[in-house]
Motif scaffolding. Structure first.
Motif, PDB file in Angstrom:
ATOM      1  N   GLY A  87      -0.566-101.332  13.595  1.00 50.69           N
ATOM      2  CA  GLY A  87      -0.797-102.516  14.428  1.00 50.69           C
ATOM      3  C   GLY A  87      -2.256-102.620  14.796  1.00 50.69           C
ATOM      4  O   GLY A  87      -3.111-102.711  13.951  1.00 50.69           O
ATOM      5  N   GLY A  88      -2.532-102.583  16.066  1.00 54.41           N
ATOM      6  CA  GLY A  88      -3.906-102.663  16.530  1.00 54.41           C
ATOM      7  C   GLY A  88      -4.322-104.102  16.756  1.00 54.41           C
ATOM      8  O   GLY A  88      -3.539-105.033  16.597  1.00 54.41           O
ATOM      9  N   GLU A  89      -5.558-104.258  17.165  1.00 53.27           N
ATOM     10  CA  GLU A  89      -6.075-105.578  17.479  1.00 53.27           C
ATOM     11  C   GLU A  89      -6.974-106.136  16.405  1.00 53.27           C
ATOM     12  O   GLU A  89      -7.329-107.304  16.440  1.00 53.27           O
ATOM     13  CB  GLU A  89      -6.823-105.522  18.819  1.00 53.27           C
ATOM     14  CG  GLU A  89      -5.904-105.180  19.986  1.00 53.27           C
ATOM     15  CD  GLU A  89      -6.652-105.133  21.298  1.00 53.27           C
ATOM     16  OE1 GLU A  89      -7.828-105.544  21.346  1.00 53.27           O
ATOM     17  OE2 GLU A  89      -6.053-104.678  22.274  1.00 53.27           O
ATOM     18  N   SER A  90      -7.391-105.294  15.450  1.00 51.80           N
ATOM     19  CA  SER A  90      -8.266-105.774  14.385  1.00 51.80           C
ATOM     20  C   SER A  90      -8.223-104.783  13.217  1.00 51.80           C
ATOM     21  O   SER A  90      -7.742-103.670  13.363  1.00 51.80           O
ATOM     22  CB  SER A  90      -9.704-105.938  14.880  1.00 51.80           C
ATOM     23  OG  SER A  90     -10.235-104.680  15.231  1.00 51.80           O
ATOM     24  N   ILE A  91      -8.748-105.223  12.088  1.00 53.42           N
ATOM     25  CA  ILE A  91      -8.889-104.360  10.919  1.00 53.42           C
ATOM     26  C   ILE A  91     -10.267-103.715  11.006  1.00 53.42           C
ATOM     27  O   ILE A  91     -11.279-104.410  11.147  1.00 53.42           O
ATOM     28  CB  ILE A  91      -8.785-105.187   9.612  1.00 53.42           C
ATOM     29  CG1 ILE A  91      -7.478-105.964   9.556  1.00 53.42           C
ATOM     30  CG2 ILE A  91      -8.968-104.300   8.392  1.00 53.42           C
ATOM     31  CD1 ILE A  91      -6.247-105.112   9.489  1.00 53.42           C
ATOM     32  N   ALA A  92     -10.302-102.400  10.931  1.00 54.63           N
ATOM     33  CA  ALA A  92     -11.586-101.692  10.996  1.00 54.63           C
ATOM     34  C   ALA A  92     -12.422-102.013   9.768  1.00 54.63           C
ATOM     35  O   ALA A  92     -11.877-102.340   8.712  1.00 54.63           O
ATOM     36  CB  ALA A  92     -11.337-100.188  11.080  1.00 54.63           C
ATOM     37  N   PRO A  93     -13.736-101.912   9.900  1.00 52.52           N
ATOM     38  CA  PRO A  93     -14.576-102.082   8.712  1.00 52.52           C
ATOM     39  C   PRO A  93     -14.257-100.998   7.677  1.00 52.52           C
ATOM     40  O   PRO A  93     -13.777 -99.915   8.013  1.00 52.52           O
ATOM     41  CB  PRO A  93     -15.998-101.912   9.238  1.00 52.52           C
ATOM     42  CG  PRO A  93     -15.904-102.133  10.706  1.00 52.52           C
ATOM     43  CD  PRO A  93     -14.527-101.701  11.105  1.00 52.52           C
ATOM     44  N   ALA A  94     -14.536-101.290   6.433  1.00 57.33           N
ATOM     45  CA  ALA A  94     -14.333-100.332   5.349  1.00 57.33           C
ATOM     46  C   ALA A  94     -15.395 -99.242   5.416  1.00 57.33           C
ATOM     47  O   ALA A  94     -16.444 -99.414   6.043  1.00 57.33           O
ATOM     48  CB  ALA A  94     -14.413-101.061   4.009  1.00 57.33           C
ATOM     49  N   ARG A  95     -15.112 -98.151   4.744  1.00 58.42           N
ATOM     50  CA  ARG A  95     -16.147 -97.136   4.553  1.00 58.42           C
ATOM     51  C   ARG A  95     -17.061 -97.635   3.440  1.00 58.42           C
ATOM     52  O   ARG A  95     -16.593 -98.239   2.475  1.00 58.42           O
ATOM     53  CB  ARG A  95     -15.538 -95.798   4.167  1.00 58.42           C
ATOM     54  CG  ARG A  95     -14.797 -95.166   5.319  1.00 58.42           C
ATOM     55  CD  ARG A  95     -14.276 -93.802   4.908  1.00 58.42           C
ATOM     56  NE  ARG A  95     -13.572 -93.219   6.025  1.00 58.42           N
ATOM     57  CZ  ARG A  95     -13.972 -92.125   6.663  1.00 58.42           C
ATOM     58  NH1 ARG A  95     -15.049 -91.484   6.280  1.00 58.42           N
ATOM     59  NH2 ARG A  95     -13.281 -91.658   7.678  1.00 58.42           N
ATOM     60  N   LEU A  96     -18.343 -97.369   3.577  1.00 59.52           N
ATOM     61  CA  LEU A  96     -19.326 -97.832   2.600  1.00 59.52           C
ATOM     62  C   LEU A  96     -19.941 -96.650   1.862  1.00 59.52           C
ATOM     63  O   LEU A  96     -20.218 -95.611   2.462  1.00 59.52           O
ATOM     64  CB  LEU A  96     -20.434 -98.636   3.283  1.00 59.52           C
ATOM     65  CG  LEU A  96     -20.001 -99.893   4.026  1.00 59.52           C
ATOM     66  CD1 LEU A  96     -21.218-100.580   4.644  1.00 59.52           C
ATOM     67  CD2 LEU A  96     -19.243-100.835   3.128  1.00 59.52           C
TER      68      LEU A  96
END
Length: 124
Positions: A87-96
């Motif tokens: 769930g959560g409130e947002s999608i985390a940024p990807a690893r780069l």
């Protein structure tokens, strides 16, 4: 070049629904419309689905950051939250990752299932 790797864990039994969401919302196409986005892939874990991994190739970190701040990314990220296990409130940024080396065959081998044999006499 920069490679982004985003790992998503769908709710139990929702892997196909998450992949369909990517298709229905044209998330790959939206990302590719950002200048500097060179490629995007949505992948599922073998043998039975499970985690979904999204990888993309970017010309620069700035190109990736433009995608992160885009309205399409904000909207699609929020829309997929109900399909995710955590769930959560947002999608985390990807690893780069910086692409240090890259390669591909110059002449990939023919796939006998999809590539017809070459006509030895050339085109008609």
């Amino acid at each position: 070049m920069i490679r982004s790797i985003l790992k998503l864990k769908p709710r139990q039994g929702e892997t196909r629904a998450l992949v369909r969401y990517f298709e229905e919302e044209n998330i790959v196409g939206s990302a590719l419309s950002v200048p500097g986005c060179l490629a995007v892939e949505v992948q599922t874990r073998l043998p039975d689905g499970g985690d979904v991994v999204v990888t993309a190739l970017w010309s620069s970190i700035q190109s990736y950051e433009a995608w992160l701040s885009s309205q399409d990314r904000q909207r699609s990220g929020a829309g997929m939250l109900p399909l995710l296990a955590d769930g959560g409130e947002s999608i985390a940024p990807a690893r780069l990752y910086r692409v240090e080396q890259s390669g591909r065959p110059i002449d990939p081998p023919a796939d006998p299932l999809t590539d017809p044999p070459a006509d030895p006499e050339g085109p008609a």
